[in-house]
Design an enzyme around this catalytic site. Structure first.
Site, PDB file in Angstrom:
ATOM      1  CG  ASP A 170       0.004  -4.015   2.672  1.00 26.53           C
ATOM      2  OD1 ASP A 170       0.283  -3.583   1.534  1.00 26.53           O
ATOM      3  OD2 ASP A 170      -0.316  -3.260   3.612  1.00 26.53           O
ATOM      4  CG  LEU A 216      -6.581 -29.018  -0.266  1.00 27.59           C
ATOM      5  CD1 LEU A 216      -5.493 -30.048  -0.582  1.00 27.59           C
ATOM      6  CD2 LEU A 216      -6.760 -28.894   1.247  1.00 27.59           C
ATOM      7  N   GLY A 217      -8.121 -26.748  -3.351  1.00 26.21           N
ATOM      8  CA  GLY A 217      -9.379 -26.885  -4.077  1.00 26.21           C
ATOM      9  C   GLY A 217     -10.550 -27.263  -3.199  1.00 26.21           C
ATOM     10  CB  VAL A 218     -11.460 -27.912   0.009  1.00 26.88           C
ATOM     11  CG1 VAL A 218     -11.271 -29.299  -0.531  1.00 26.88           C
ATOM     12  CG2 VAL A 218     -10.235 -27.464   0.810  1.00 26.88           C
ATOM     13  CB  ILE A 258     -11.939 -25.167   4.834  1.00 24.44           C
ATOM     14  CG1 ILE A 258     -11.004 -23.969   4.560  1.00 24.44           C
ATOM     15  CG2 ILE A 258     -11.517 -26.390   4.060  1.00 24.44           C
ATOM     16  CD1 ILE A 258      -9.554 -24.243   4.914  1.00 24.44           C
ATOM     17  CG  HIS A 303      -0.414   0.280   2.523  1.00 15.39           C
ATOM     18  ND1 HIS A 303      -0.107  -0.704   3.426  1.00 15.39           N
ATOM     19  CD2 HIS A 303      -0.104   1.440   3.131  1.00 15.39           C
ATOM     20  CE1 HIS A 303       0.357  -0.170   4.535  1.00 15.39           C
ATOM     21  NE2 HIS A 303       0.373   1.139   4.375  1.00 15.39           N
ATOM     22  N   GLY A 340       3.400   6.678   7.896  1.00 16.07           N
ATOM     23  CA  GLY A 340       4.756   6.851   7.381  1.00 16.07           C
ATOM     24  C   GLY A 340       5.681   5.733   7.811  1.00 16.07           C
ATOM     25  CG  ASN A 341       6.587   4.238  11.762  1.00 13.79           C
ATOM     26  OD1 ASN A 341       6.053   5.025  12.528  1.00 13.79           O
ATOM     27  ND2 ASN A 341       7.893   4.024  11.758  1.00 13.79           N
ATOM     28  CB  SER A 342       3.204   1.925   5.862  1.00 13.40           C
ATOM     29  OG  SER A 342       1.996   2.016   6.546  1.00 13.40           O
TER      30      SER A 342
END
Length: 484
Positions: free
Chosen positions: A147, A275-277, A279, A117, A218-220
């Site tokens: 992020d 995995l295709g589930v 959950i 960001h 600003g710390n991001s």
């Protein structure tokens, strides 16, 4: 006013932003420790001197419509409110906007880590080093899910850099140091402790360290260091009622970041296992309704075409172990699958009908699968009458209801027409338009199917019945009490 979770975000600049600092008070926090704790360091100066050369300020530039967002935070009614309005562009005209953030160098050849960001939407990215030198940066890749962004600069000489530490070794109570560019004031150091571990905010792969070290706008993207000068987190978000630090900050754990950075460096994008589930967590009432000894594992709610379906996993299975590692909950499984190698078969242990079974699943790639639509499955329905049961007014699906709910021709189940506001079903989130497709882990197409499942569960001594609910195509399990 309740506290709100926010990103400390890149800090938008104004021509006289320094005036804002005059409105802020200074508070001194003196940590006290119980007698049995290690003494606090006499000084953080040597550590700060060691790591500072690898921490950078990041300035981004982009064209935006209207006044720059995220500008100086001025309380409503403050005398500074009118003062800053004169620096905003009139009539929503496009203008060039600058924003500030933080980052850190991870290799002598110029790779830099920051938050996604911080640089999102930027036309230009400028890196300022501790000594004052400035270099333009190229974006290598980003991962919005964590992020994290990876940048690269070309320098004439090797750069000072820092290394990642093992965030799993960070204990609650350990000292940590945050560095960055808070409120556009330039390089700054703050110290605190690890307040909590394994925090989840809103992301699928969240694993945050919580800290009381001061983190502000600003710390991001700045680093969170342990006392060995290793990066154990990337400062990302704060919990605050006013946008400023109140001692609840969140840093993405380094063990998550390193995997993302390695993939961005190699591929320019992430490549996570799939995995295709679908959950959800196993709650205590769901565990009771299924006869499980403990509320642990990931409950499968849906199995579209993909790796798990090919391997034989079905809705209602509880995944307890993945690739040799115990699964605590749905989030735990998601993170483990994401870290697993694509295209390789891994053992998955499931509980089905009270028995344990091991299946071999060849993982796909999540990024490719996410773009594919997932149809709602079902079977033909019959009869058209209503039933009041468990606080719900129900009727079977018919063609008219399928059209109204945007379902497919073959979908079956019982549609919720009304929900008693005083019922357990209402408390657990069932609403008009929900479709019950399974009860007791068996398909339901007729009203009698549900009645039979209730009677069977009561005869077996169960206190609750597990229902599979679909809303807008998304499935979830809910356990409702069936006591007479």
């Amino acid at each position: 006013m309740p506290a709100a979770l926010s990103l400390p975000r890149r800090r938008r600049t104004a021509s006289l932003a320094s005036a804002l600092a005059l409105a802020a008070g200074l508070a001194l926090a003196i940590p006290t420790a119980p007698a049995y704790a290690f003494a606090a360091p006499e000084s953080f100066a040597e550590l700060a001197e060691k790591i500072s050369p690898a921490v950078v300020n990041i300035t981004t530039s982009s064209m935006v419509s209207g006044p720059a967002s995220g500008g100086p935070m001025v309380p409503e009614g403050s005398p500074f409110e009118d003062f800053f309005e004169q620096f905003q562009a009139p009539n929503g005209e496009p203008q060039r906007s600058e924003a500030l953030g933080s980052g850190f160098v991870i290799s002598e050849d110029g790779y830099i880590v920051t938050n996604n960001h911080v640089i999102e939407g930027a036309d230009e990215i400028l890196i300022e080093f501790f000594g004052g030198e400035k270099l333009p940066a190229t974006l290598i890749g980003t991962d919005p899910k964590t992020d994290i962004a990876l940048l690269k600069v070309e320098a004439e000489k090797p750069l000072a850099f820092v290394t990642f530490g093992n965030s799993d070794l960070a204990r609650v109570g350990d000292w940590v140091v945050a560095m960055g560019n808070p409120l556009g004031q330039g390089f700054s150091v703050s110290a605190g402790i690890v307040s909590a571990r394994n925090r989840e905010l809103t992301g699928t792969y969240d694993d945050y360290l919580q800290t009381d070290a001061a983190i502000n706008r600003g710390n991001s993207g700045g680093p969170l260091f342990n006392m060995d000068g290793q990066v154990v987190g990337v400062n990302t978000a704060i919990l605050s009622p006013n946008g400023g630090s109140i001692g609840i900050g969140f840093s993405m754990a380094s063990n998550v970041v390193t995997k993302v950075v390695d993939q961005l460096k190699e591929f320019g994008e992430t490549r996570r296992g799939w995995l295709g589930v679908r959950i959800q967590d196993v709650t205590p009432d769901i565990a009771e309704s299924m006869g499980l000894s403990e509320a642990k594992g990931a409950l499968v709610t849906d199995v579209p075409d993909g790796p798990s379906k090919d391997a034989g996993i079905v809705a209602g299975d509880v995944i307890t172990t993945f690739n040799g590692q115990s699964v605590g909950d749905a989030g735990d499984l998601t993170r483990r699958v994401g870290d697993a190698p694509i295209g390789e078969a891994v053992p998955v242990v499931v509980l089905r009908d009270g028995k344990s079974e091991t299946l071999q699943v060849t993982l796909g790639r999540r990024e490719e699968a996410e773009a594919q639509p997932r149809p709602v499955s079902g079977q033909p329905s019959e009869e058209k009458r209503s039933l009041e049961l468990l606080g719900l007014t129900l009727q079977p699906l018919n063609d008219q209801l399928r059209r109204q709910l945007g379902l497919q021709a073959g979908d079956s189940g019982l549609v919720v027409g009304k929900v008693d506001p005083a019922s357990e079903a209402f408390v657990k989130g069932l609403r008009e338009g929900d479709v019950i497709t399974e009860a007791g882990q068996q398909k339901v197409a007729r009203l009698k199917d549900l009645e039979d499942r209730v009677e069977e569960a009561r005869a077996a001594g169960r206190k609750s019945l597990l229902l599979l609910i679909r809303r807008d195509g998304d499935p979830r399990f809910v356990a409702l009490s069936i006591a007479k």
